[in-house]
Design an enzyme around this catalytic site. Structure first.
Site, mmCIF file in Angstrom:
data_model
loop_
_atom_site.group_PDB
_atom_site.id
_atom_site.type_symbol
_atom_site.label_atom_id
_atom_site.label_comp_id
_atom_site.label_asym_id
_atom_site.label_seq_id
_atom_site.Cartn_x
_atom_site.Cartn_y
_atom_site.Cartn_z
ATOM 1 N N TYR A 17 0.822 -1.208 0.000
ATOM 2 C CA TYR A 17 0.000 0.000 0.000
ATOM 3 C C TYR A 17 0.860 1.263 0.000
ATOM 4 O O TYR A 17 1.797 1.400 0.791
ATOM 5 C CB TYR A 17 -0.916 0.026 1.234
ATOM 6 C CG TYR A 17 -1.683 1.321 1.379
ATOM 7 C CD1 TYR A 17 -2.792 1.580 0.594
ATOM 8 C CD2 TYR A 17 -1.265 2.303 2.278
ATOM 9 C CE1 TYR A 17 -3.484 2.779 0.715
ATOM 10 C CE2 TYR A 17 -1.944 3.499 2.410
ATOM 11 C CZ TYR A 17 -3.056 3.734 1.618
ATOM 12 O OH TYR A 17 -3.727 4.919 1.717
ATOM 13 N N HIS B 63 -3.051 16.974 -1.027
ATOM 14 C CA HIS B 63 -3.440 17.146 0.371
ATOM 15 C C HIS B 63 -3.093 18.517 0.933
ATOM 16 O O HIS B 63 -3.355 18.783 2.112
ATOM 17 C CB HIS B 63 -2.793 16.050 1.222
ATOM 18 C CG HIS B 63 -3.454 14.723 1.076
ATOM 19 N ND1 HIS B 63 -3.322 13.954 -0.054
ATOM 20 C CD2 HIS B 63 -4.288 14.032 1.909
ATOM 21 C CE1 HIS B 63 -4.022 12.843 0.093
ATOM 22 N NE2 HIS B 63 -4.616 12.869 1.263
#
Length: 373
Positions: A58, A88
């Site tokens: 991941y 972000h």
């Protein structure tokens, strides 16, 4: 290194709230030693092995969040990390104070230096360079999702590594690209996992916890001194602070405050002047200082203990032990600090409440020699 400045070895020495503050002030110099570098390099090599062997992990060669099933090609893993910082960086509001930003940089270096995040030594050295040059990234104060990770503040914190965002350079806010031109450096190219390692973690909330540990200690120390002076002004008794009384209820905070008050009042001529008066006992806000201040001390001590665990921890995800041993967990979650911080808010409030009651007594006029309202 200037004479008298100590060194702190990231990833090897243990941080305390006080050490973080001293590094931020420049009283202590944070360095990356050879032992930390070995761990950092080994973790970075593990990530390269994951990529080369096409092991699915991941955030290294997959998308993020709901896109975790999307496989990212080897050629695009670096771009994925850069895009993560960009996507972000959506914080809003007033900027975080420079001290908090410095604490965040220090805490991130410590966490990454343990060698479980797969970042390169160059990334850590660039963060340390920002700290030493007093180049403070512009970090908006709003954007962190409660206790569930500090993604937005950390993304803004590390945008300058890739030449984006803004920095305070000699006190003036400038584009990061302009600062690099002035300093003669180039932005970094992030490798696999590096962007994720930079924005995962609890360094935003932990930096605030470091500040609260310092401020609340100062507040509580002052409360004891002011309380002792208030007792003298109201011609109160020091008997409620006797150690024999407090060994019957042995909370650490209560005993600590009782001892401080006993020492502060031990040779008080004002207390001695009414040793044989007819007063039976003093009001709550005078004789209950060990119980109230002490309870707040217990809360502060708990926060300090948990903060110092947190700032010496790895709060990344996934965690890289080796190419064949990785974990997707939840160490980025800040609940272990969120609860004691809320608790300390109550503790500070209660210290203020009892101070308010003492102030009322000093002004109410019930004691000879004191002014009336």
């Amino acid at each position: 290194m200037s004479a008298g400045i100590r060194e702190f070895f990231f990833g090897e020495d243990q941080l305390t709230a006080g050490k973080v503050i001293r590094i931020a002030r420049g009283d202590t110099r944070g360095v990356l030693g050879p032992d930390a570098r070995k761990k950092i390099d080994a973790s970075w090599q593990a990530v390269q092995s994951i990529i080369d062997r096409n092991i699915t992990v991941y955030g290294i060669n997959t998308g993020f969040g709901p896109l975790c099933q999307t496989i990212i090609s080897k050629d695009e893993t670096g771009k994925l990390q850069e895009n993560l910082l960009r996507s972000h960086s959506v914080g809003v509001g007033e900027p975080v104070s420079p001290d908090i930003v410095k604490y965040m940089l220090i805490l991130k270096i410590q966490s990454l230096s343990y060698g479980y995040s797969g970042v390169s030594f160059n990334v850590l050295e660039r963060i340390r360079w920002l700290l030493e040059k007093d180049l403070i990234p512009y970090v908006p104060s709003k954007g962190s999702l409660g206790a569930s990770g500090d993604l937005a503040p950390l993304a803004h914190l590390f945008l300058p590594l890739i030449g984006l965002g803004r920095l305070y350079h000699l006190g003036v806010l400038k584009d990061a690209a302009e600062v690099y031109q002035i300093e003669g450096l180039h932005p970094l190219k992030l490798g696999p996992k590096e962007g994720l390692a930079l924005i995962n973690g609890t360094q935003f909330i932990a930096a605030h916890a470091v500040r609260i540990v310092q401020l609340l200690q100062n507040c509580l120390d002052t409360a004891d001194i002011v309380g002792a002076m208030s007792l003298e002004g109201m011609l109160g008794s020091a008997k409620p602070f006797d150690k024999d009384l407090h060994r019957l209820r042995p909370y650490n905070g209560l005993q600590h405050v009782a001892h401080r008050l006993h020492v502060l009042l031990e040779n008080s001529e004002m207390v001695a002047s009414h040793a044989h008066c007819g007063r039976v006992q003093d009001p709550y806000s005078i004789r209950c200082m060990p119980q109230v201040h002490g309870a707040s001390r217990n809360a502060w001590h708990h926060l300090k203990e948990l903060t110092e665990i947190e700032i010496n921890s790895v709060t990344d995800n996934p965690i890289i032990f080796s190419a064949d041993k990785t974990f997707s967990g939840g160490h980025f979650h800040a609940q272990p600090l969120a609860l004691p911080l809320d608790y300390c808010g109550l503790a500070a409030s209660e210290a203020g409440n009892i101070s308010d009651r003492r102030t009322y007594l000093l002004l109410e006029g019930g004691v000879e020699g004191l002014p009336e309202l």
